[in-house]
Design a protein around this motif. Structure first.
Motif, PDB file in Angstrom:
ATOM      1  N   ASN A 105       0.832  -1.192   0.000  1.00  0.00           N
ATOM      2  CA  ASN A 105       0.000   0.000   0.000  1.00  0.00           C
ATOM      3  C   ASN A 105       0.870   1.248   0.000  1.00  0.00           C
ATOM      4  OD1 ASN A 105      -2.509  -1.447   0.231  1.00  0.00           O
ATOM      5  ND2 ASN A 105      -1.993  -1.826   2.383  1.00  0.00           N
ATOM      6  N   LEU A 106       0.468   2.252  -0.760  1.00  0.00           N
ATOM      7  CA  LEU A 106       1.220   3.496  -0.810  1.00  0.00           C
ATOM      8  C   LEU A 106       1.131   4.213   0.532  1.00  0.00           C
ATOM      9  CD1 LEU A 106       2.872   5.429  -2.643  1.00  0.00           C
ATOM     10  CD2 LEU A 106       0.718   6.584  -3.156  1.00  0.00           C
ATOM     11  N   ARG A 107       2.286   4.415   1.184  1.00  0.00           N
ATOM     12  CA  ARG A 107       2.327   5.101   2.469  1.00  0.00           C
ATOM     13  C   ARG A 107       2.517   6.601   2.295  1.00  0.00           C
ATOM     14  NH1 ARG A 107       6.385   6.783   5.457  1.00  0.00           N
ATOM     15  NH2 ARG A 107       7.942   5.673   4.228  1.00  0.00           N
ATOM     16  N   ALA A 108       3.326   6.998   1.311  1.00  0.00           N
ATOM     17  CA  ALA A 108       3.582   8.415   1.045  1.00  0.00           C
ATOM     18  C   ALA A 108       4.097   8.551  -0.371  1.00  0.00           C
ATOM     19  CB  ALA A 108       4.603   8.977   2.041  1.00  0.00           C
ATOM     20  N   GLY A 109       3.809   9.688  -0.994  1.00  0.00           N
ATOM     21  CA  GLY A 109       4.284   9.930  -2.346  1.00  0.00           C
ATOM     22  C   GLY A 109       4.374  11.418  -2.633  1.00  0.00           C
ATOM     23  N   GLU A 110       5.242  11.776  -3.544  1.00  0.00           N
ATOM     24  CA  GLU A 110       5.446  13.184  -3.906  1.00  0.00           C
ATOM     25  C   GLU A 110       5.927  13.233  -5.341  1.00  0.00           C
ATOM     26  OE1 GLU A 110       8.068  17.042  -2.403  1.00  0.00           O
ATOM     27  OE2 GLU A 110       8.176  15.138  -1.338  1.00  0.00           O
ATOM     28  N   ALA A 111       5.417  14.164  -6.126  1.00  0.00           N
ATOM     29  CA  ALA A 111       5.819  14.272  -7.526  1.00  0.00           C
ATOM     30  C   ALA A 111       5.692  15.709  -7.985  1.00  0.00           C
ATOM     31  CB  ALA A 111       4.966  13.358  -8.397  1.00  0.00           C
ATOM     32  N   TYR A 112       6.498  16.061  -9.015  1.00  0.00           N
ATOM     33  CA  TYR A 112       6.471  17.397  -9.585  1.00  0.00           C
ATOM     34  C   TYR A 112       6.522  17.312 -11.107  1.00  0.00           C
ATOM     35  CZ  TYR A 112       7.513  19.198  -4.942  1.00  0.00           C
ATOM     36  OH  TYR A 112       7.452  19.502  -3.612  1.00  0.00           O
ATOM     37  N   GLY A 163      11.431  23.405 -17.464  1.00  0.00           N
ATOM     38  CA  GLY A 163      12.561  24.309 -17.281  1.00  0.00           C
ATOM     39  C   GLY A 163      12.903  24.410 -15.803  1.00  0.00           C
ATOM     40  N   ALA A 164      12.904  25.635 -15.253  1.00  0.00           N
ATOM     41  CA  ALA A 164      13.186  25.834 -13.830  1.00  0.00           C
ATOM     42  C   ALA A 164      11.924  25.798 -12.985  1.00  0.00           C
ATOM     43  CB  ALA A 164      13.895  27.178 -13.637  1.00  0.00           C
ATOM     44  N   SER A 165      10.786  25.573 -13.601  1.00  0.00           N
ATOM     45  CA  SER A 165       9.516  25.603 -12.880  1.00  0.00           C
ATOM     46  C   SER A 165       9.141  24.214 -12.372  1.00  0.00           C
ATOM     47  CB  SER A 165       8.405  26.136 -13.791  1.00  0.00           C
ATOM     48  OG  SER A 165       7.138  26.047 -13.160  1.00  0.00           O
ATOM     49  N   LEU A 166       8.706  24.132 -11.113  1.00  0.00           N
ATOM     50  CA  LEU A 166       8.232  22.892 -10.503  1.00  0.00           C
ATOM     51  C   LEU A 166       6.773  23.069 -10.095  1.00  0.00           C
ATOM     52  CD1 LEU A 166      11.235  22.021  -8.137  1.00  0.00           C
ATOM     53  CD2 LEU A 166      10.824  21.211 -10.457  1.00  0.00           C
ATOM     54  N   THR A 167       5.911  22.167 -10.553  1.00  0.00           N
ATOM     55  CA  THR A 167       4.494  22.200 -10.202  1.00  0.00           C
ATOM     56  C   THR A 167       4.151  20.943  -9.418  1.00  0.00           C
ATOM     57  OG1 THR A 167       3.971  23.426 -12.220  1.00  0.00           O
ATOM     58  CG2 THR A 167       2.143  22.356 -11.077  1.00  0.00           C
ATOM     59  N   PRO A 168       3.687  21.054  -8.161  1.00  0.00           N
ATOM     60  CA  PRO A 168       3.329  19.861  -7.385  1.00  0.00           C
ATOM     61  C   PRO A 168       2.193  19.090  -8.054  1.00  0.00           C
ATOM     62  CG  PRO A 168       3.484  21.805  -5.982  1.00  0.00           C
ATOM     63  CD  PRO A 168       3.526  22.299  -7.391  1.00  0.00           C
ATOM     64  N   MET A 169       2.309  17.765  -8.046  1.00  0.00           N
ATOM     65  CA  MET A 169       1.301  16.894  -8.635  1.00  0.00           C
ATOM     66  C   MET A 169       0.727  15.973  -7.559  1.00  0.00           C
ATOM     67  SD  MET A 169       1.513  17.960 -11.779  1.00  0.00           S
ATOM     68  CE  MET A 169       0.851  16.746 -12.926  1.00  0.00           C
ATOM     69  N   VAL A 170      -0.396  15.317  -7.885  1.00  0.00           N
ATOM     70  CA  VAL A 170      -1.079  14.408  -6.957  1.00  0.00           C
ATOM     71  C   VAL A 170      -0.970  12.987  -7.479  1.00  0.00           C
ATOM     72  CG1 VAL A 170      -3.303  13.792  -5.937  1.00  0.00           C
ATOM     73  CG2 VAL A 170      -2.683  16.206  -6.223  1.00  0.00           C
ATOM     74  N   LEU A 171      -0.683  12.035  -6.579  1.00  0.00           N
ATOM     75  CA  LEU A 171      -0.617  10.614  -6.922  1.00  0.00           C
ATOM     76  C   LEU A 171      -1.871   9.914  -6.417  1.00  0.00           C
ATOM     77  CD1 LEU A 171       3.107   9.804  -5.982  1.00  0.00           C
ATOM     78  CD2 LEU A 171       2.190  10.679  -8.142  1.00  0.00           C
TER      79      LEU A 171
END
Length: 449
Positions: free
Chosen positions: A344-351, A355-363
């Motif tokens: 089971n997924l306990r924690a996750g993080e993605a972007y 370029g130099a821009s980072l946008t948080p995403m949802v898993l």
């Protein structure tokens, strides 16, 4: 950036690169402020010093190598160089190498700098204590690609059409020359075509002339120049010969830059601590800390948790991608010999990286299954946000050490990961996905069964 524009940038960088390599070794023997000489501590076979001016001469133990000079070995030659801060360079047979800069004074903008160049052959290098204070001041160039480090012991091999690198300890970043990655720059190249590799047994990075990006090869690096007993064992550091000022690796300026990129939002996706029980504290049993976690590289995002912070907690960096270092407190001593386990997924993080821009995403919709009997794994997840709703899947092998290695030919994302905990009860992996227009996805996950 399209593949065509990437190739044009690569071609432009290649032309500039070959022009730079056609120049003679740096002229002048006067050492700049903060620069130091290395000492030849071991020589065997045909080994020669290439001065900035004049003919080559035979090299002997005890000789000094100064910035602006080069080294060359014949088919039976070996050279080992030690620097005052514990840095090490070992040339193996049929190699041609240049020491372009070596400075250990962090008080001067140009006083802390390490630059190497390998034109052919095989070299092993261990970073010294000086450059461990600021990895952005380190560069190892080959004719095709640049290498940056995060405190590392690694081996580089250059042939006529390829550059390869394997890691004994730490992490490297290998990137082809082109737009955003110039031979004259310092530090790792943070481009869409860069690839990272941490110490993980039989694996190496390879970049071939004309390719878009390096590839991870799941085998021991081909090497016709073996090590010698006189070489340091992996992860061993010599005692530094001088006291050096400590520099905070998570500098405030870098933190402000990343905070601007993320729009001031907290980037951490570390799971919240378990809720406090209503039962009197004397009978509360705290949840054990996770065996698998991740940190962010300080050069990308200094908001907690960073790799340095996780290292201070006892975790060891095992794998990496452009944003994260996957870490664990230990690797399983043995793996189950049979059975299929669901995680089971306990924690996750993605972007989303543009370029130099980072946008948080949802898993979401995440699953991970490990077949211990057949040493295989399968995983799926959906990445959502920024107008995307992208299902991804990967399948691959489970190595005997507990590493998960994705089969890129049968997967829609690149995956490297590991199992951890007694009986392999926890898992974690990093994933990457190249998108159109030069964008990409990078993420980290932690699982428990």
């Amino acid at each position: 950036m399209t593949r065509l524009s990437s190739f044009r940038g690569l071609l432009t960088g290649a032309l500039g690169r070959w022009a730079a390599f056609a120049l003679p070794l740096l002229a002048g023997l006067a050492l700049p402020a903060g620069a130091v000489e290395g000492e030849v501590v071991f020589v065997r076979g045909d080994a020669r010093l290439l001065p900035a001016e004049g003919p080559a001469r035979i090299l002997r133990a005890g000789d000094k190598i100064a910035p602006g000079q080069g080294l060359q070995t014949g088919k039976d030659g070996y050279i080992h160089i030690r620097f005052p801060d514990g840095g090490f360079v070992g040339l193996r047979p049929a190699s041609r190498f240049a020491l372009e800069a070596y400075g250990v004074d962090p008080a001067s903008p140009e006083g802390l700098k390490v630059r190497y160049r390998l034109e052919q052959g095989t070299v092993r290098t261990i970073t010294g204590k000086a450059i461990e204070q600021d990895k952005s001041r380190y560069r190892f160039n080959t004719p095709l690609a640049a290498i940056g480090v995060r405190g590392t012991d690694y081996v580089v091999q250059v042939t006529d059409n390829a550059a390869r690198a394997s890691v004994n300890a730490g992490t490297i970043v290998l990137a082809p020359f082109g737009a955003g990655c110039e031979a004259a720059a310092q530090g790792p190249c943070d481009t869409i075509n860069a690839r990272t590799l941490a110490a993980m047994g039989n694996a190496y990075l390879e970049y071939r002339a004309g390719a878009v990006a390096p590839e991870i090869k799941r085998a021991a690096m081909p090497n016709g120049a073996p090590t010698l007993p006189e070489e340091p064992s992996p992860q061993k550091r010599a005692e530094a010969g001088a006291a050096l000022t400590t520099v905070d690796p998570t500098a405030t300026a870098t933190a402000n830059r990343i905070n601007d990129v993320l729009g001031g939002e907290a980037a951490s996706r570390t799971p919240a601590p378990p809720p406090v029980s209503e039962v009197p504290p004397s009978v509360v049993v705290p949840e054990p800390p996770p065996q698998v976690t991740w940190g962010r590289w300080a050069s990308i995002a200094t908001l907690s948790p960073t790799v340095a912070e996780q290292t201070a907690k006892g975790y060891e960096s095992r794998l990496s991608n452009p944003l994260f270092g996957l870490m664990s407190s230990s690797m399983p001593e043995t793996l189950p010999k049979q059975g299929v386990a669901g995680f089971n997924l306990r924690a996750g993080e993605a972007y989303l990286r543009e370029g130099a821009s980072l946008t948080p995403m949802v898993l979401r919709d995440a699953s991970l299954t490990v077949d211990f009997g057949n040493r295989r794994f399968d995983t799926r997840l959906t990445v959502s946000g920024a107008g995307l709703d992208l299902p991804l899947a990967a399948t691959g092998s489970v190595q005997w050490q507990g590493y998960l290695l994705g089969d890129n030919a049968r997967s829609t994302m690149e995956v490297v990961g590991l199992l951890a905990g007694p009986g392999a009860t926890e898992a974690g992996y990093l994933f990457d996905k190249t998108l159109s227009g030069g964008a990409s996805l990078s993420g980290a996950t932690a699982w428990r069964r």
